[in-house]
Design a protein around this motif. Structure first.
Motif, mmCIF file in Angstrom:
data_model
loop_
_atom_site.group_PDB
_atom_site.id
_atom_site.type_symbol
_atom_site.label_atom_id
_atom_site.label_comp_id
_atom_site.label_asym_id
_atom_site.label_seq_id
_atom_site.Cartn_x
_atom_site.Cartn_y
_atom_site.Cartn_z
ATOM 1 N N PRO A 1 0.826 -1.219 0.000
ATOM 2 C CA PRO A 1 0.000 0.000 0.000
ATOM 3 C C PRO A 1 0.856 1.263 0.000
ATOM 4 O O PRO A 1 1.859 1.336 0.718
ATOM 5 N N ALA A 2 0.466 2.217 -0.800
ATOM 6 C CA ALA A 2 1.131 3.526 -0.790
ATOM 7 C C ALA A 2 0.648 4.301 0.431
ATOM 8 O O ALA A 2 -0.496 4.143 0.862
ATOM 9 N N ASP A 3 1.513 5.144 0.971
ATOM 10 C CA ASP A 3 1.099 5.947 2.123
ATOM 11 C C ASP A 3 0.404 7.229 1.663
ATOM 12 O O ASP A 3 0.423 7.583 0.486
ATOM 13 N N ARG A 4 -0.211 7.886 2.598
ATOM 14 C CA ARG A 4 -1.002 9.077 2.297
ATOM 15 C C ARG A 4 -0.181 10.160 1.591
ATOM 16 O O ARG A 4 -0.627 10.750 0.603
ATOM 17 N N ASP A 5 1.019 10.432 2.098
ATOM 18 C CA ASP A 5 1.849 11.477 1.493
ATOM 19 C C ASP A 5 2.141 11.182 0.028
ATOM 20 O O ASP A 5 2.106 12.083 -0.815
ATOM 21 N N PHE B 1 -17.492 1.326 -5.433
ATOM 22 C CA PHE B 1 -17.266 1.398 -4.001
ATOM 23 C C PHE B 1 -17.656 0.106 -3.303
ATOM 24 O O PHE B 1 -18.690 -0.477 -3.592
ATOM 25 N N CYS B 2 -16.808 -0.303 -2.370
ATOM 26 C CA CYS B 2 -17.095 -1.414 -1.480
ATOM 27 C C CYS B 2 -16.223 -1.224 -0.242
ATOM 28 O O CYS B 2 -15.446 -0.271 -0.173
ATOM 29 N N LYS B 3 -16.343 -2.125 0.710
ATOM 30 C CA LYS B 3 -15.535 -2.005 1.935
ATOM 31 C C LYS B 3 -14.035 -2.020 1.636
ATOM 32 O O LYS B 3 -13.243 -1.489 2.388
ATOM 33 N N ASP B 4 -13.640 -2.631 0.534
ATOM 34 C CA ASP B 4 -12.226 -2.759 0.195
ATOM 35 C C ASP B 4 -11.742 -1.740 -0.829
ATOM 36 O O ASP B 4 -10.628 -1.862 -1.346
ATOM 37 N N THR B 5 -12.555 -0.744 -1.135
ATOM 38 C CA THR B 5 -12.160 0.262 -2.123
ATOM 39 C C THR B 5 -10.858 0.945 -1.729
ATOM 40 O O THR B 5 -9.947 1.093 -2.545
ATOM 41 N N PHE B 6 -10.753 1.343 -0.476
ATOM 42 C CA PHE B 6 -9.555 2.053 -0.034
ATOM 43 C C PHE B 6 -8.324 1.145 -0.094
ATOM 44 O O PHE B 6 -7.267 1.553 -0.582
ATOM 45 N N ALA C 1 -7.315 0.750 -3.670
ATOM 46 C CA ALA C 1 -6.709 1.979 -4.198
ATOM 47 C C ALA C 1 -5.273 2.141 -3.706
ATOM 48 O O ALA C 1 -4.384 2.486 -4.488
ATOM 49 N N THR C 2 -5.043 1.897 -2.412
ATOM 50 C CA THR C 2 -3.680 2.065 -1.892
ATOM 51 C C THR C 2 -2.741 0.993 -2.434
ATOM 52 O O THR C 2 -1.577 1.283 -2.728
ATOM 53 N N LEU C 3 -3.242 -0.238 -2.596
ATOM 54 C CA LEU C 3 -2.416 -1.298 -3.177
ATOM 55 C C LEU C 3 -2.124 -1.025 -4.654
ATOM 56 O O LEU C 3 -1.007 -1.261 -5.130
ATOM 57 N N SER C 4 -3.117 -0.515 -5.363
ATOM 58 C CA SER C 4 -2.933 -0.179 -6.766
ATOM 59 C C SER C 4 -1.866 0.894 -6.932
ATOM 60 O O SER C 4 -0.941 0.763 -7.746
ATOM 61 N N CYS C 5 -1.991 1.930 -6.152
ATOM 62 C CA CYS C 5 -1.026 3.034 -6.209
ATOM 63 C C CYS C 5 0.369 2.542 -5.821
ATOM 64 O O CYS C 5 1.354 2.821 -6.506
ATOM 65 N N GLY C 6 0.450 1.801 -4.731
ATOM 66 C CA GLY C 6 1.746 1.278 -4.292
ATOM 67 C C GLY C 6 2.350 0.307 -5.291
ATOM 68 O O GLY C 6 3.562 0.308 -5.518
ATOM 69 N N GLY C 7 1.495 -0.511 -5.910
ATOM 70 C CA GLY C 7 1.976 -1.461 -6.905
ATOM 71 C C GLY C 7 2.570 -0.774 -8.122
ATOM 72 O O GLY C 7 3.620 -1.183 -8.632
#
Length: 107
Positions: free
Chosen positions: A39-43, A83-88, A91-97
């Motif tokens: 997962p990518a971090d917020r920053d 949207f679902c419970k795992d959307t966030f 999204a963070t895994l996609s960005c980090g990947g």
């Protein structure tokens, strides 16, 4: 038992490993480089997205099923958002990947 249940990240990793193994068997001349999907971090995410967008997606993990359905209804015209419970998490895994893939290519 709870000990035998996989986390979402472990399950995704297991699926990726299975796909890689199956593809490797079919195309033995093909080589793969394992790139972790972390997962990518917020920053990091906010280098490309607004804080508002980040918070909107983060909050989806806290919504009830009814609230998620309502959110989907409100955003029907935004066909690229689901949207679902795992959307966030997705999204963070996609960005980090993507970041990890770029880093692997640049190294």
């Amino acid at each position: 038992s709870a000990d035998s249940e996989l986390t979402k990240e472990e399950s995704a990793s297991s699926t990726t490993t299975t796909i890689t193994e199956n593809t490797s068997q079919k195309r033995s001349s093909c080589r793969f480089l394992h790139v972790p999907c972390t997962p990518a971090d917020r920053d990091t995410i906010e280098l490309a997205h607004t804080s508002r967008h980040y918070e909107k997606l983060r909050q989806t993990s806290e919504l009830t099923d009814k609230q998620l359905r309502d959110l989907i209804y409100l955003h029907e015209r935004d066909n690229d958002l689901y949207f679902c419970k795992d959307t966030f998490l997705a999204a963070t895994l996609s960005c980090g990947g993507v970041i990890n893939c770029v880093d692997a290519v640049m190294d």
